[in-house]
Design an enzyme around this catalytic site. Sequence first.
Site, PDB file in Angstrom:
ATOM      1  N   SER A 136       0.855  -1.200   0.000  1.00  0.00           N
ATOM      2  CA  SER A 136       0.000   0.000   0.000  1.00  0.00           C
ATOM      3  C   SER A 136       0.884   1.240   0.000  1.00  0.00           C
ATOM      4  O   SER A 136       2.038   1.193   0.430  1.00  0.00           O
ATOM      5  CB  SER A 136      -0.853  -0.002   1.272  1.00  0.00           C
ATOM      6  OG  SER A 136      -1.500   1.243   1.440  1.00  0.00           O
ATOM      7  N   TYR A 149      -1.891  -0.612  10.475  1.00  0.00           N
ATOM      8  CA  TYR A 149      -1.922  -0.920   9.035  1.00  0.00           C
ATOM      9  C   TYR A 149      -0.644  -0.408   8.359  1.00  0.00           C
ATOM     10  O   TYR A 149       0.017  -1.137   7.611  1.00  0.00           O
ATOM     11  CB  TYR A 149      -3.172  -0.298   8.413  1.00  0.00           C
ATOM     12  CG  TYR A 149      -3.372  -0.650   6.962  1.00  0.00           C
ATOM     13  CD1 TYR A 149      -3.851  -1.904   6.584  1.00  0.00           C
ATOM     14  CD2 TYR A 149      -3.082   0.280   5.954  1.00  0.00           C
ATOM     15  CE1 TYR A 149      -4.033  -2.224   5.252  1.00  0.00           C
ATOM     16  CE2 TYR A 149      -3.262  -0.034   4.621  1.00  0.00           C
ATOM     17  CZ  TYR A 149      -3.742  -1.279   4.264  1.00  0.00           C
ATOM     18  OH  TYR A 149      -3.919  -1.598   2.943  1.00  0.00           O
ATOM     19  N   LYS A 153       2.353  -2.677   6.525  1.00  0.00           N
ATOM     20  CA  LYS A 153       2.724  -2.529   5.112  1.00  0.00           C
ATOM     21  C   LYS A 153       4.189  -2.094   4.973  1.00  0.00           C
ATOM     22  O   LYS A 153       4.864  -2.455   4.007  1.00  0.00           O
ATOM     23  CB  LYS A 153       1.771  -1.554   4.406  1.00  0.00           C
ATOM     24  CG  LYS A 153       0.325  -2.071   4.331  1.00  0.00           C
ATOM     25  CD  LYS A 153       0.189  -3.383   3.560  1.00  0.00           C
ATOM     26  CE  LYS A 153      -1.259  -3.769   3.299  1.00  0.00           C
ATOM     27  NZ  LYS A 153      -1.390  -5.037   2.550  1.00  0.00           N
TER      28      LYS A 153
HETATM   29  P1  NDP Z   1     -11.109  -6.493   0.744  1.00  0.00           P
HETATM   30  O1  NDP Z   1     -11.385  -6.288   2.182  1.00  0.00           O
HETATM   31  O2  NDP Z   1     -12.109  -6.055  -0.264  1.00  0.00           O
HETATM   32  O3  NDP Z   1     -10.757  -8.042   0.477  1.00  0.00           O
HETATM   33  C1  NDP Z   1      -9.804  -8.687   1.278  1.00  0.00           C
HETATM   34  C2  NDP Z   1      -9.901 -10.168   1.054  1.00  0.00           C
HETATM   35  O4  NDP Z   1      -8.922 -10.811   1.905  1.00  0.00           O
HETATM   36  C3  NDP Z   1     -11.261 -10.714   1.476  1.00  0.00           C
HETATM   37  O5  NDP Z   1     -11.651 -11.742   0.599  1.00  0.00           O
HETATM   38  C4  NDP Z   1     -10.966 -11.261   2.867  1.00  0.00           C
HETATM   39  O6  NDP Z   1     -11.843 -12.278   3.293  1.00  0.00           O
HETATM   40  C5  NDP Z   1      -9.557 -11.807   2.669  1.00  0.00           C
HETATM   41  N1  NDP Z   1      -8.919 -12.012   3.964  1.00  0.00           N
HETATM   42  C6  NDP Z   1      -8.730 -11.096   4.935  1.00  0.00           C
HETATM   43  N2  NDP Z   1      -8.209 -11.669   6.029  1.00  0.00           N
HETATM   44  C7  NDP Z   1      -8.050 -12.983   5.727  1.00  0.00           C
HETATM   45  C8  NDP Z   1      -7.576 -14.092   6.455  1.00  0.00           C
HETATM   46  N3  NDP Z   1      -7.171 -13.985   7.719  1.00  0.00           N
HETATM   47  N4  NDP Z   1      -7.548 -15.293   5.849  1.00  0.00           N
HETATM   48  C9  NDP Z   1      -7.979 -15.433   4.570  1.00  0.00           C
HETATM   49  N5  NDP Z   1      -8.450 -14.420   3.840  1.00  0.00           N
HETATM   50  C10 NDP Z   1      -8.496 -13.203   4.408  1.00  0.00           C
HETATM   51  O7  NDP Z   1      -9.709  -5.775   0.510  1.00  0.00           O
HETATM   52  P2  NDP Z   1      -9.064  -5.109  -0.799  1.00  0.00           P
HETATM   53  O8  NDP Z   1      -9.391  -5.896  -1.996  1.00  0.00           O
HETATM   54  O9  NDP Z   1      -9.347  -3.662  -0.769  1.00  0.00           O
HETATM   55  O10 NDP Z   1      -7.519  -5.254  -0.433  1.00  0.00           O
HETATM   56  C11 NDP Z   1      -6.678  -6.210  -1.034  1.00  0.00           C
HETATM   57  C12 NDP Z   1      -5.243  -5.821  -0.748  1.00  0.00           C
HETATM   58  O11 NDP Z   1      -5.008  -4.493  -1.235  1.00  0.00           O
HETATM   59  C13 NDP Z   1      -4.881  -5.790   0.727  1.00  0.00           C
HETATM   60  O12 NDP Z   1      -3.563  -6.281   0.909  1.00  0.00           O
HETATM   61  C14 NDP Z   1      -4.929  -4.312   1.075  1.00  0.00           C
HETATM   62  O13 NDP Z   1      -4.127  -3.999   2.184  1.00  0.00           O
HETATM   63  C15 NDP Z   1      -4.407  -3.720  -0.206  1.00  0.00           C
HETATM   64  N6  NDP Z   1      -4.756  -2.320  -0.422  1.00  0.00           N
HETATM   65  C16 NDP Z   1      -6.060  -1.933  -0.462  1.00  0.00           C
HETATM   66  C17 NDP Z   1      -6.376  -0.612  -0.629  1.00  0.00           C
HETATM   67  C18 NDP Z   1      -7.783  -0.130  -0.665  1.00  0.00           C
HETATM   68  O14 NDP Z   1      -7.990   1.108  -0.545  1.00  0.00           O
HETATM   69  N7  NDP Z   1      -8.782  -0.984  -0.823  1.00  0.00           N
HETATM   70  C19 NDP Z   1      -5.323   0.416  -0.816  1.00  0.00           C
HETATM   71  C20 NDP Z   1      -3.986  -0.118  -0.770  1.00  0.00           C
HETATM   72  C21 NDP Z   1      -3.727  -1.430  -0.587  1.00  0.00           C
HETATM   73  P3  NDP Z   1     -13.062 -11.922   4.330  1.00  0.00           P
HETATM   74  O15 NDP Z   1     -13.867 -10.860   3.662  1.00  0.00           O
HETATM   75  O16 NDP Z   1     -13.752 -13.205   4.456  1.00  0.00           O
HETATM   76  O17 NDP Z   1     -12.385 -11.435   5.586  1.00  0.00           O
END
Ligand code: NDP
Length: 244
Positions: A136, A149, A153
């Site tokens: 991020s 967070y 990162k």
């Molecule tokens: P979402 O919350 O939309 O999706 C995250 C996914 O990861 C979900 O399917 C969630 O499952 C899964 N997940 C979380 N914890 C676990 C766990 N312990 N075991 C297995 N699966 C898990 O997030 P984003 O798509 O927005 O984010 C994806 C990546 O992008 C992350 O690394 C985030 O830090 C990074 N990012 C996102 C930004 C944003 O603004 N959205 C900006 C910069 C980076 P469940 O829903 O069941 O928990």
Amino acid sequence: MQISFEGKRALVTGAGKGIGRATALALARCGAEVTAVTRTQADLDSLTQECSSVTPVCVDLADWEATEAALQDVGPIHLLVNNAAYANLQPFLEVTPDQFDQSFSVNVKAVLHVSQIVARGMKARGSRGSIVNVSSQASQCALRDHTVYCATKGALDMLTKVMALELGPHQIRVNSVNPTVVMTEMGRLGWSDPEKAKVMMDRIPLGRFAEVEDVVNSILFLLSDKSNMTNGVTLPVDGGFLTC
Ligand code: NDP
């Protein structure tokens, strides 16, 4: 630029929603055999309905033993996307040990663990590989209420670099993408308030948040042979946010 992953096997964590789900679907469209890992079975059910070639694995990546068991028969993997992460926002003085541990166990420790499992296989087979960690802009810029967070990162960026250093000689490349805000479920957590969103957007030279596809395209590039000599980079997908 045409990217094909025909004949490749890919594993994507956090593939149930948001960026991870879109990455899994894009990889499948490019010909990869995709293993999708996440912790909510309903998300995996809808993903396999949307794309029947995806192999679902349901596990909480914060659980080291359960992850070990869930991935023991995963088979050879050429492409890994460590995307799953946990975000929980609070002022610095209110951070609890539980929030700290939960965040680090998913955002950092699970990345190390899943990468070890996959990279050991790559090394044993003597096959090339590419790993992309989803970091991020928060790794390099302090954001209010994002203490843990940001710290996870920042740690992930250094993990990426050390993995690149140690796995490079085995022809395994490791890079990260570092997006700005994307309006997924996680993005909405921090940036739904239009006033807060505007302050952030005003700091992005391109004047907008990233779309899911912007991040997916950068991930596909780093996974592919088109970035063959790129190893250990943290690639901003941030419209220039980190230049300021
Ligand atoms: P979402 O919350 O939309 O999706 C995250 C996914 O990861 C979900 O399917 C969630 O499952 C899964 N997940 C979380 N914890 C676990 C766990 N312990 N075991 C297995 N699966 C898990 O997030 P984003 O798509 O927005 O984010 C994806 C990546 O992008 C992350 O690394 C985030 O830090 C990074 N990012 C996102 C930004 C944003 O603004 N959205 C900006 C910069 C980076 P469940 O829903 O069941 O928990």
